[in-house]
Design an enzyme around this catalytic site. Structure first.
Site, PDB file in Angstrom:
ATOM      1  CB  SER A  35      -1.236  -0.292   2.027  1.00 59.17           C
ATOM      2  OG  SER A  35      -1.079  -0.160   2.617  1.00 59.17           O
ATOM      3  CD  GLU A 143      -8.640   0.153  -8.765  1.00 53.32           C
ATOM      4  OE1 GLU A 143      -8.012  -0.025  -7.791  1.00 53.32           O
ATOM      5  OE2 GLU A 143      -8.272  -0.296  -9.935  1.00 53.32           O
ATOM      6  NE  ARG A 144      -8.100   3.443  -1.895  1.00 55.42           N
ATOM      7  CZ  ARG A 144      -7.547   4.078  -1.611  1.00 55.42           C
ATOM      8  NH1 ARG A 144      -7.434   5.701  -2.308  1.00 55.42           N
ATOM      9  NH2 ARG A 144      -5.942   3.946  -2.066  1.00 55.42           N
TER      10      ARG A 144
END
Length: 186
Positions: A35, A143-144
């Site tokens: 991440s 995307e989130r």
């Protein structure tokens, strides 16, 4: 590719991908930078008309099926300002893909990709050099949201199916389950 690719790239890549004849995936995550995208190590050095790409990507969804990879790589200084995006074709010499065995995600085609002196044409740069981090963050927002919506739907389906199951049990054996579900709903 759609937002930051040259007209030549869009014309070459978008039609077969939209028709489902070819597949494109994001290749961002690395073994040492999950991440922490700002500190990725995969690098590309410009030499004449080509970027020479070296590095590794891990946990790449659909990578084993993909014909094209949108690769986040370091083309400049450390940090967010030194990251660019290159469109890499699976058939380019030096690209190696191997499917990863992941528990519970068998159909995702999760892949480990190695780039070993891959010659990527300069024209495969997406957008401007050093702007890759910004482009990725724009994509991650969509995307989130999609992941949140899917997760919420999956959780609701699980709850509904378990309630149907409990409803089919005899009252005495399911009373505790009904109380548990009631507490979840409140």
């Amino acid at each position: 590719v759609y937002h930051h690719g040259s007209e030549e790239l869009k014309n070459r890549v978008m039609p077969p991908c939209v028709k489902g004849e070819k597949v494109c995936c994001l290749a961002i995550t690395e073994p040492t930078a999950g991440s922490d995208v700002a500190n990725l190590k995969c690098s590309a050095k410009l030499e004449g008309d080509f970027y020479i790409l070296n590095g590794e990507k891990k946990w790449i969804t659909n990578g084993i099926f993909a014909d094209f990879f949108t690769v986040a790589c370091r083309t400049g200084k450390p940090g967010v300002g030194g990251i660019s995006l290159l469109l890499v074709e699976k058939e380019m010499p030096g690209v190696e893909c191997r499917k990863m065995k992941c528990s519970g995600a068998w159909s995702s085609g999760t892949t480990y990709i190695t780039f070993d002196d891959v010659k990527v044409p300069k024209g495969n740069l997406l957008g401007k050099e050093g702007k890759g981090f910004q482009y990725m963050m724009q994509n991650f927002n969509h995307e989130r949201f999609a992941f949140c919506a899917m997760s919420t739907r999956f959780a609701r389906v699980c709850l509904e199916e378990s309630l149907k199951f409990v409803a089919g049990l005899a009252i005495g054996s399911s009373l505790l389950l009904w109380l548990f579900y009631a507490s979840l709903m409140s």
